[in-house]
Write a protein that holds these residues in place. Structure first.
Motif, mmCIF file in Angstrom:
data_model
loop_
_atom_site.group_PDB
_atom_site.id
_atom_site.type_symbol
_atom_site.label_atom_id
_atom_site.label_comp_id
_atom_site.label_asym_id
_atom_site.label_seq_id
_atom_site.Cartn_x
_atom_site.Cartn_y
_atom_site.Cartn_z
ATOM 1 N N ASN A 139 10.514 15.978 8.815
ATOM 2 C CA ASN A 139 11.306 15.618 9.985
ATOM 3 C C ASN A 139 12.785 15.925 9.705
ATOM 4 O O ASN A 139 13.331 15.482 8.699
ATOM 5 N N THR A 184 0.854 -1.189 0.000
ATOM 6 C CA THR A 184 0.000 0.000 0.000
ATOM 7 C C THR A 184 0.890 1.238 0.000
ATOM 8 O O THR A 184 1.695 1.424 0.922
ATOM 9 N N PRO A 217 2.203 4.974 0.558
ATOM 10 C CA PRO A 217 1.873 6.016 1.536
ATOM 11 C C PRO A 217 1.205 7.196 0.836
ATOM 12 O O PRO A 217 1.434 7.455 -0.347
ATOM 13 N N THR A 218 0.402 7.892 1.586
ATOM 14 C CA THR A 218 -0.268 9.063 1.021
ATOM 15 C C THR A 218 0.743 10.210 0.888
ATOM 16 O O THR A 218 1.808 10.205 1.509
ATOM 17 N N HIS A 219 0.369 11.171 0.075
ATOM 18 C CA HIS A 219 1.226 12.339 -0.114
ATOM 19 C C HIS A 219 1.429 13.078 1.209
ATOM 20 O O HIS A 219 2.545 13.513 1.525
ATOM 21 N N ALA A 220 0.370 13.189 1.982
ATOM 22 C CA ALA A 220 0.462 13.892 3.268
ATOM 23 C C ALA A 220 1.419 13.170 4.215
ATOM 24 O O ALA A 220 2.199 13.812 4.941
ATOM 25 N N HIS A 221 1.394 11.844 4.210
ATOM 26 C CA HIS A 221 2.283 11.071 5.084
ATOM 27 C C HIS A 221 3.745 11.246 4.646
ATOM 28 O O HIS A 221 4.627 11.462 5.496
ATOM 29 N N LEU A 222 4.012 11.137 3.348
ATOM 30 C CA LEU A 222 5.383 11.316 2.863
ATOM 31 C C LEU A 222 5.887 12.723 3.137
ATOM 32 O O LEU A 222 7.054 12.923 3.492
ATOM 33 N N THR A 248 14.991 12.852 8.957
ATOM 34 C CA THR A 248 14.821 12.319 7.604
ATOM 35 C C THR A 248 15.620 13.134 6.603
ATOM 36 O O THR A 248 16.273 12.580 5.716
ATOM 37 N N ALA A 282 4.918 14.632 5.604
ATOM 38 C CA ALA A 282 5.172 14.720 7.044
ATOM 39 C C ALA A 282 6.495 14.052 7.408
ATOM 40 O O ALA A 282 7.248 14.561 8.251
ATOM 41 N N VAL A 283 6.800 12.932 6.770
ATOM 42 C CA VAL A 283 8.075 12.252 7.026
ATOM 43 C C VAL A 283 9.227 13.124 6.543
ATOM 44 O O VAL A 283 10.259 13.240 7.210
#
Length: 116
Positions: free
Chosen positions: A55, A42, A44-49, A58, A51-52
């Motif tokens: 950081n 699955t 990851p969503t654009h928002a999740h990437l 990262t 957010a990562v």
């Protein structure tokens, strides 16, 4: 007085860049180039990437991967030109081209990571 050579430092960048590139880049290519597009995993969503990527750790890791891979390339290419093509007489321009390119690429990577 003898002037110290930067050669040990350059070999350290070469070896660490090779290790980081060999361990990290195939994983990233597999995930983002094969597994996610083919829906094996699955994605990851654009928002999740995003957010990562926001950081700081990262960003530091991505900068390390980019910079070390570039210095690995620079050292390998330098010795390919020296030994493979027997261009040792052009040592200074080759060093400037190779390591200067790695430095410029690292600065560009840092600029892109800071601007996100």
């Amino acid at each position: 007085m003898n002037r110290r050579s930067p050669e040990p430092f350059l070999w350290m960048l070469f070896s660490s860049g090779g290790m980081v590139a060999a361990l990290m880049i195939p994983v990233l290519l597999f995930l983002f180039g094969i597994a996610f597009p083919l829906d094996w995993l699955t994605p990851p969503t654009h928002a999740h990437l995003f957010a990562v990527l926001r950081n700081p750790l990262t960003r530091l890791v991505l900068f390390g991967v980019c910079a070390l891979a570039l210095f690995h390339w620079a050292h390998r290419f330098r010795y390919t030109l020296y030994d493979g093509l027997q261009l040792k007489r052009y040592a200074v321009p080759i060093v400037i081209l190779c390591y200067g390119g790695a430095i410029v690429g690292s600065v560009i990577a840092a600029g892109l990571l800071v601007s996100v």
